[in-house]
Write a protein that holds these residues in place. Structure first.
Motif, mmCIF file in Angstrom:
data_model
loop_
_atom_site.group_PDB
_atom_site.id
_atom_site.type_symbol
_atom_site.label_atom_id
_atom_site.label_comp_id
_atom_site.label_asym_id
_atom_site.label_seq_id
_atom_site.Cartn_x
_atom_site.Cartn_y
_atom_site.Cartn_z
ATOM 1 N N VAL A 72 37.396 50.905 52.280
ATOM 2 C CA VAL A 72 36.103 50.219 52.289
ATOM 3 C C VAL A 72 36.102 49.173 53.398
ATOM 4 N N LYS A 73 34.940 48.973 53.983
ATOM 5 C CA LYS A 73 34.808 47.986 55.048
ATOM 6 C C LYS A 73 34.468 46.612 54.474
ATOM 7 N N ASP A 74 35.261 45.617 54.873
ATOM 8 C CA ASP A 74 34.927 44.225 54.586
ATOM 9 C C ASP A 74 33.939 43.782 55.657
ATOM 10 N N GLU A 75 32.675 43.629 55.271
ATOM 11 C CA GLU A 75 31.594 43.349 56.198
ATOM 12 C C GLU A 75 31.413 41.861 56.464
ATOM 13 N N THR A 76 32.282 41.026 55.906
ATOM 14 C CA THR A 76 32.159 39.576 56.057
ATOM 15 C C THR A 76 32.137 39.165 57.524
ATOM 16 N N LYS A 77 31.147 38.343 57.870
ATOM 17 C CA LYS A 77 31.030 37.884 59.255
ATOM 18 C C LYS A 77 31.530 36.458 59.434
ATOM 19 N N VAL A 78 31.439 35.634 58.371
ATOM 20 C CA VAL A 78 31.890 34.230 58.451
ATOM 21 C C VAL A 78 32.749 33.913 57.235
ATOM 22 N N PRO A 79 34.069 33.695 57.392
ATOM 23 C CA PRO A 79 34.851 33.949 58.613
ATOM 24 C C PRO A 79 34.974 35.443 58.859
ATOM 25 N N VAL A 80 35.019 35.840 60.106
ATOM 26 C CA VAL A 80 34.889 37.240 60.469
ATOM 27 C C VAL A 80 36.015 38.102 59.908
ATOM 28 N N GLN A 81 35.632 39.266 59.353
ATOM 29 C CA GLN A 81 36.563 40.296 58.896
ATOM 30 C C GLN A 81 36.254 41.600 59.640
ATOM 31 N N LYS A 82 35.189 42.314 59.210
ATOM 32 C CA LYS A 82 34.760 43.537 59.902
ATOM 33 C C LYS A 82 35.919 44.525 60.070
ATOM 34 N N ASN A 83 36.672 44.754 58.993
ATOM 35 C CA ASN A 83 37.821 45.640 59.035
ATOM 36 C C ASN A 83 37.849 46.545 57.809
ATOM 37 N N ILE A 84 38.811 47.464 57.786
ATOM 38 C CA ILE A 84 38.961 48.404 56.677
ATOM 39 C C ILE A 84 40.092 47.941 55.771
ATOM 40 N N LYS A 85 39.843 47.992 54.456
ATOM 41 C CA LYS A 85 40.847 47.622 53.459
ATOM 42 C C LYS A 85 40.886 48.716 52.391
ATOM 43 N N THR A 86 41.811 48.617 51.441
ATOM 44 C CA THR A 86 41.926 49.623 50.391
ATOM 45 C C THR A 86 41.958 48.974 49.014
ATOM 46 N N ALA A 87 41.555 49.770 48.015
ATOM 47 C CA ALA A 87 41.655 49.395 46.613
ATOM 48 C C ALA A 87 42.026 50.646 45.833
ATOM 49 N N ILE A 88 42.645 50.485 44.662
ATOM 50 C CA ILE A 88 43.201 51.606 43.905
ATOM 51 C C ILE A 88 42.685 51.577 42.474
ATOM 52 N N ALA A 89 42.486 52.774 41.894
ATOM 53 C CA ALA A 89 42.030 52.867 40.508
ATOM 54 C C ALA A 89 42.634 54.095 39.838
ATOM 55 N N GLU A 90 42.772 54.031 38.516
ATOM 56 C CA GLU A 90 43.236 55.174 37.736
ATOM 57 C C GLU A 90 42.097 56.169 37.509
ATOM 58 N N SER A 91 40.874 55.651 37.381
ATOM 59 C CA SER A 91 39.682 56.478 37.211
ATOM 60 C C SER A 91 38.826 56.358 38.463
ATOM 61 N N ILE A 92 38.148 57.427 38.836
ATOM 62 C CA ILE A 92 37.362 57.394 40.074
ATOM 63 C C ILE A 92 36.253 56.348 40.024
ATOM 64 N N THR A 93 35.746 56.060 38.826
ATOM 65 C CA THR A 93 34.682 55.067 38.695
ATOM 66 C C THR A 93 35.217 53.657 38.470
ATOM 67 N N GLY A 94 36.525 53.493 38.524
ATOM 68 C CA GLY A 94 37.136 52.178 38.404
ATOM 69 C C GLY A 94 37.605 51.885 36.992
ATOM 70 N N PRO A 95 38.076 50.633 36.775
ATOM 71 C CA PRO A 95 38.006 49.510 37.701
ATOM 72 C C PRO A 95 39.012 49.618 38.846
ATOM 73 N N TYR A 96 38.588 49.174 40.028
ATOM 74 C CA TYR A 96 39.450 49.178 41.200
ATOM 75 C C TYR A 96 40.211 47.860 41.325
ATOM 76 N N SER A 97 41.383 47.951 41.940
ATOM 77 C CA SER A 97 42.277 46.811 42.073
ATOM 78 C C SER A 97 41.727 45.770 43.040
ATOM 79 N N ASP A 98 42.411 44.646 43.092
ATOM 80 C CA ASP A 98 42.113 43.672 44.130
ATOM 81 C C ASP A 98 42.281 44.334 45.490
#
Length: 311
Positions: free
Chosen positions: A206-232
């Motif tokens: 997933v893309k962190d779209e935060t502009k202030v302070p700037v991120q604009k990068n790709i990160k990951t999260a993990i879940a046991e079920s496809i609908t979540g809950p997803y990890s930090d």
């Protein structure tokens, strides 16, 4: 006797898997410019060198929405053998586009799926994706939307006050859909999710779209079920450039994640065996000129042969 049958079955599974690998090539759906001319396709035999199909002309022109756009085209092969595609139809509408095809050349009528029409303050529905949930035998369609007034703790004036979170519906037939639900709130403005299955769990890029302070990068999260809950959320897996539109595929024993370095007007790629430790291989890939946010998937050599003849 049982051991002999097990060994024989294992042998046939391995042979079939090897045959499928030999028969497969990789395809990439994408758009160009603002998405006004529709679906573009490319192919690769190794996942590194990509060539545009049909002289980089459109395979399907957009027909729905006032804007008539086909941005962020996501294609998967369904369990029915057909290719299913969703896309962004507009910068401002509250639904997404859908069409299907048996060969990527002739497509069904384009449909508008009103996934956020019930939300009066929804501003958009961007970058929809499809992942098949084999556990529940259904497809999950998910996308990013800004709803005015929600998640005010991360609302800022930058980026035109967009403040996205990820939402989803599920379907078994692309005709009836469940009610829209929140899929993931990572605590920041997030778009462009893409989910794969790895080591018995679901991994979301997933893309962190935060502009202030700037991120604009790709990160990951993990879940046991496809609908979540997803990890930090993880630390960024992309470098010191703005990246969006991740799409992943496993080639041999390595995952490759392709993404749009959109401010640099070029594509990037990283690879990993465990989806934790990453190596940048951007310098090793060649993509069609002007390619923008799309998805990677497999097709057969027979299907590629037909695509190479498409006019």
């Amino acid at each position: 006797m049982k051991n002999s049958l097990f060994l024989l079955l294992s042998f046939f599974i391995c042979v079939n898997s090897y045959a499928q690998k030999r028969d497969s090539v990789y395809a990439f759906s994408y758009f160009k410019d603002n998405g006004q001319d529709g679906l573009h396709l490319a192919y690769s035999e190794d996942g590194l060198t990509w060539k545009a199909l049909k002289n980089d002309e459109s395979f399907l022109k957009p027909e729905i929405s006032a804007d008539k756009l086909m941005r962020d085209p996501c294609i998967i092969r369904g369990v029915d053998g057909r290719f299913h595609m969703v896309w962004t139809v507009s910068w401002t509408q509250k639904g997404i586009g859908y069409a299907s095809s048996k060969d990527l050349i002739k497509w069904s009528d384009q449909q508008y799926i009103p996934v956020m029409e019930h939300e009066l303050k929804a501003r958009n529905t961007w970058a929809p994706e499809i992942t098949y949930d084999f556990i529940n035998e259904e497809y999950m369609i998910y996308w990013a939307t800004t709803i005015e007034g929600k998640f005010s703790e991360t609302q800022i004036e930058d980026d035109n006050r967009y403040n996205h979170r990820m939402y989803y519906v599920t379907t078994k037939d692309f005709q009836s859909f469940t009610d829209t639900k929140l899929l993931y709130d990572p605590g920041f403005n997030a778009i462009d999710a893409s989910i794969v299955r790895h080591d018995g769990r679901w991994v979301m890029f997933v893309k962190d779209e935060t502009k202030v302070p700037v991120q604009k990068n790709i990160k990951t999260a993990i879940a046991e079920s496809i609908t979540g809950p997803y990890s930090d959320i993880s630390a960024p897996i992309t470098g010191k450039y703005w990246a969006e539109g991740p799409t992943a595929i496993k080639i041999n024993d390595e995952w490759i994640v392709y993404f749009d370095k959109y401010t640099n007007h070029q594509y990037g790629a990283i690879k990993s065996r465990d989806l934790i430790n990453w190596e940048d291989i951007s310098a090793k890939i060649t993509m069609p000129k002007g390619i923008r946010h799309g998805t990677v998937f497999k097709i057969s050599k027979k299907e590629l042969k037909k695509l190479l003849k498409a006019k």
